[in-house]
Design an enzyme around this catalytic site. Structure first.
Site, short mmCIF file in Angstrom:
data_model
loop_
_atom_site.label_atom_id
_atom_site.label_comp_id
_atom_site.label_asym_id
_atom_site.label_seq_id
_atom_site.Cartn_x
_atom_site.Cartn_y
_atom_site.Cartn_z
N TYR A 1 -14.38 1.27 -7.58
CA TYR A 1 -13.75 0.96 -6.30
C TYR A 1 -14.71 1.28 -5.15
O TYR A 1 -15.22 0.39 -4.50
CB TYR A 1 -12.43 1.74 -6.15
CG TYR A 1 -11.64 1.32 -4.94
CD1 TYR A 1 -10.86 0.17 -4.97
CD2 TYR A 1 -11.66 2.07 -3.77
CE1 TYR A 1 -10.13 -0.23 -3.86
CE2 TYR A 1 -10.93 1.68 -2.66
CZ TYR A 1 -10.17 0.53 -2.70
OH TYR A 1 -9.46 0.13 -1.59
N SER B 1 -9.38 -5.53 -4.94
CA SER B 1 -9.33 -5.31 -3.50
C SER B 1 -10.74 -4.96 -3.00
O SER B 1 -11.65 -5.77 -3.11
CB SER B 1 -8.31 -4.21 -3.17
OG SER B 1 -7.95 -4.24 -1.82
N ASP C 1 -0.14 -12.54 -1.48
CA ASP C 1 -0.96 -11.40 -1.10
C ASP C 1 -1.23 -11.47 0.40
O ASP C 1 -2.07 -12.23 0.87
CB ASP C 1 -2.29 -11.40 -1.87
CG ASP C 1 -3.08 -10.12 -1.66
OD1 ASP C 1 -2.73 -9.35 -0.74
OD2 ASP C 1 -4.04 -9.88 -2.41
N HIS D 1 -0.50 -8.34 -3.70
CA HIS D 1 -1.77 -7.63 -3.86
C HIS D 1 -1.85 -6.92 -5.20
O HIS D 1 -2.93 -6.69 -5.73
CB HIS D 1 -1.95 -6.65 -2.71
CG HIS D 1 -3.36 -6.17 -2.55
ND1 HIS D 1 -4.42 -7.04 -2.32
CD2 HIS D 1 -3.91 -4.93 -2.58
CE1 HIS D 1 -5.54 -6.35 -2.22
NE2 HIS D 1 -5.26 -5.06 -2.37
#
Length: 721
Positions: free
Chosen positions: A493, A573, A655, A690
């Protein structure tokens, strides 16, 4: 129940259709977009029409030929999505073991899952999912041994099970509950009010709620919402975040506007109340200005006006945990990158540090039973301590081992608290901690068919490009050979101060059972080592994150866990951005790439929904120096004609956090410039957001990802018959 979460997860956003501002200067010519097949070696992708469009940023001309894909309501865009999905699902349908993966995931996931209980008076509330229910059901019982009764079953709220119970907040006396519902995975919520005695909803209905809690005071609550958006509700920029007070039993039109700031439209304004409801706390943040901290105001005893605790927004963060009389107990990184706890006297405005900063990162603090429960992170492993309210250490809570502990919330008159402990091979187990005896006992153990002794997790520290040591967890079945031939999935991430904690996921077990290796890298930009670690992976230093991830792949190969032909990467994301950036920089290093709901256009992300909130982490193309860096790694703008890994892009039509236009434009560009034979596919889920909007969609998506990985590595999994 009072909780303070330090980690600010990416809140939202994306582009809107054809919105132009003074910067950049745009030039375009009109053409009609069409979608007709074009041949490739293995697949027929829809031909995505290119429309001439350029923007000028600080003297640099940037082409954006797929700008038309930002218009989420246009028929041409919907036709393009339909055509792309047809290609993608036709490809996935041909994978012979796709359904086997789905069945294996369903089997291991099909066990009862419980949340830790939370108390209100004599009632204990908790969530339970019987196994494969699309949404968890809310129950309550009188005392810990009472008979559970259902309170809300979200599965009955929509035919496809995609309406989610996004919020549930009880009034101080427990007579009312605020209920938040989210439809189809959207971040928009609708609020309702339930009479908890009858379990019937009242007539109250509140709309256009986003980035909000329910802060009760008497027979009403504070909440935050936006004015009704103009244009697309899923893509239009969200501005003018307002705080309102709603009285139970009245219409939304009768709500009282408590706070707004028309001079600063791109700010968040959120409210909480202390447990005794004597203080109303207003938190204001403005990440659109590149500031990572917040201001705090408080209202005392219904005086009707807010007084400043922290008047100006800087890069320092302040979170009120609760009050102790006239003093507010606050968690902050002001002068303490690893955080400390202080007291603020509302009568004298005096500050006093009660728990000083330590070498470990203070990640969470709660108050229950008259005690402070303080969680620290040391090398990505939790340690939890109990203090009195003046900051005197009383004891450490003995956890089952290295892993992640969460919970510890409650009221000041509680005599015990609940917490949940988990790790990669330790399914989430709920513990009950007795405050007086300082001892924990298992309250509820999961009934999953899983033997942790069959698996192994190790933590390693590998050098990044600049020799910074990066922690990474590696999980696999015991007895695995380090011969460089193992299918390996690397996840990362690296942003927004988010920590990737060790945690158990039943979705991972079928992958491990097929001989797969799962690696989770704790990249810079996250919160693993406090604010300094975060700062090393943000704005002008974002390249450190990509270097950390690339180095993780190189480490796994050098240590013979895997090879370039057996290495897949995945991220969602901000992690989708990560995957897109690193396959541009090192397309040779990975066999498969799974970028999910990624932020792919780094020049325009701040123009949609609440994407402006990400400027504090990314910077903005409106700034010349930051534009240079963003343009240098933006996934869409750095795709070259090259042989790319097999790539499965995933996104969803609802999303409204990272709008699907990011993935649409990215997929069109990558399909255009792919010179290798590996497939480039985009999977667009419907009525989802999302994150997967229900259990079934989550299972289907995971099965498709695993199938795509194994198929493109030419590895045939073996499933028991």
């Amino acid at each position: 129940m009072k909780r303070l979460f330090l980690t600010l997860v990416m809140l939202s956003t994306i582009f809107a259709a054809y919105s132009q501002q003074k910067k950049p200067i745009a030039k375009k010519t009109k053409k009609t977009p069409v979608t007709t097949p074009v041949s490739s070696d293995k697949l027929q992708y829809p031909k995505t029409q290119k429309i001439e469009h350029t923007d000028t940023y600080h003297g640099t001309t940037v082409a954006d030929p797929y700008r038309w894909l930002e218009n989420d309501t246009a028929k041409a865009v919907k036709d393009w999505v339909t055509a792309e999905n047809k290609v993608t699902f036709s490809y996935l349908d041909k994978i012979p073991y796709r359904k086997d993966f789905q069945k294996a995931i369903e089997k291991v996931y099909n066990y009862p899952k419980y949340s830790a209980p939370f108390r209100k008076g004599e009632w204990f509330y908790f969530y339970k999912n019987d196994g494969l229910q699309n949404q968890s059901v809310l129950y309550r019982q009188q005392g810990l041994t009472g008979v559970p009764e259902m309170v809300i079953d979200p599965n009955k709220l929509s035919p496809d099970g995609t309406t989610r119970l996004s919020a549930f907040s009880l009034s101080k006396d427990g007579n009312y509950a605020g209920i938040g519902l989210s439809k189809g995975g959207s971040d928009w919520q609708e609020y309702y009010v339930m009479d908890t005695k009858t379990k019937q909803n009242l007539s109250d209905k509140l709309e256009w709620v986003k980035v909000s809690g329910m802060a009760w005071q008497g027979n009403g609550f504070y909440y935050s919402r936006y004015p009704k958006p103009e244009g697309s509700e899923l893509a239009a920029k969200n501005e003018n975040h307002q705080v309102w007070f709603h009285q139970v039993g009245t219409a939304q039109s009768a709500d009282k506007l408590v706070f707004e700031d028309k001079n600063n439209l791109q700010r968040f304004h959120t409210v909480q109340t202390t447990e005794d409801e004597k203080f109303v706390i207003l938190t204001i943040s403005d990440r659109s200005k590149g500031l990572d901290g917040n201001a705090v105001y408080y209202m005392d005893d219904f005086k009707g006006r807010f007084e400043p605790m922290i008047q100006e927004i800087t890069n320092n963060s302040y979170g009120v945990i609760d009050n102790d009389g006239k003093e507010l107990i606050v968690l902050t990184n002001d002068g303490a990158p690893n955080y400390k706890i202080v007291r603020f006297n509302t009568e004298t405005s005096a500050w006093k540090t009660i728990i000083t900063e330590k070498s470990a990162v203070l990640t969470n603090a709660t108050i229950a039973g008259g005690k402070l429960f303080v969680s620290y992170l040391q090398d990505v492993t939790n340690h939890v301590y109990v203090y009195d309210l003046m900051g005197n250490l009383e004891n450490e809570i003995q956890l089952p081992g290295p892993g992640t502990a969460s919970g510890f919330g409650g009221d000041k008159d509680d005599t015990f608290v609940f917490y949940t402990f988990t790790s990669f091979t330790y399914p989430p187990t709920i513990y009950k901690y007795d405050i007086a005896t300082k001892k924990s006992e298992v309250f509820r153990k999961p009934e999953i068919q899983f033997n942790p002794e069959d698996y192994e997790t190790k933590q390693v520290f590998y050098p990044s490009k600049d020799n910074t040591k990066i922690p990474m967890f590696i999980t696999y079945k015991k007895g695995m050979k380090l011969d460089g031939n193992n299918v390996t999935l690397l996840y990362g991430y690296g942003g927004f101060n988010v920590t990737l904690n060790p945690s158990f996921s039943p979705f991972l077990i079928p992958f491990l059972d097929q001989g797969g290796v799962y690696a989770q890298a704790n990249l810079r930009g996250g919160g693993e080592y406090g604010e300094k670690w975060h700062e090393q992976g943000m704005k002008l230093k974002k390249q450190n994150v990509f270097d950390d991830f690339i180095s993780a792949g190189e480490y796994l190969i050098s240590e013979k866990y895997t090879s370039k032909e057996k290495l897949a990467i995945r991220g969602g994301s901000n992690g989708g951005l990560l995957v897109g950036a690193v396959i541009n920089q090192r397309p040779d290093l990975f066999k498969v790439a799974i970028p999910q709901v990624g932020v792919m256009d780094m020049l325009r992300f701040h123009k949609f929904t609440i994407g402006w909130n990400w400027i504090a982490d990314y910077g903005s193309a409106d700034n010349a120096e930051e534009f240079k860096v963003l343009y240098g790694y933006s996934p869409i703008h750095n795709i070259k004609e090259a042989a790319y890994p097999a790539t499965l892009i995933t996104t969803a039509d609802h999303d409204d956090r990272v709008v699907p236009a990011h993935s649409f434009k990215y997929a069109a560009t990558l399909q255009e410039k792919q010179k290798g034979t590996a497939p480039v596919l985009i999977r667009v889920d419907v009525n989802s957001g999302h994150g997967a909007s229900n259990t079934q969609k989550n299972i289907e998506t995971t099965a498709d990802i695993y199938s795509f990985i194994f198929y493109n590595m030419n590895v045939k999994p073996v499933f028991p018959q």
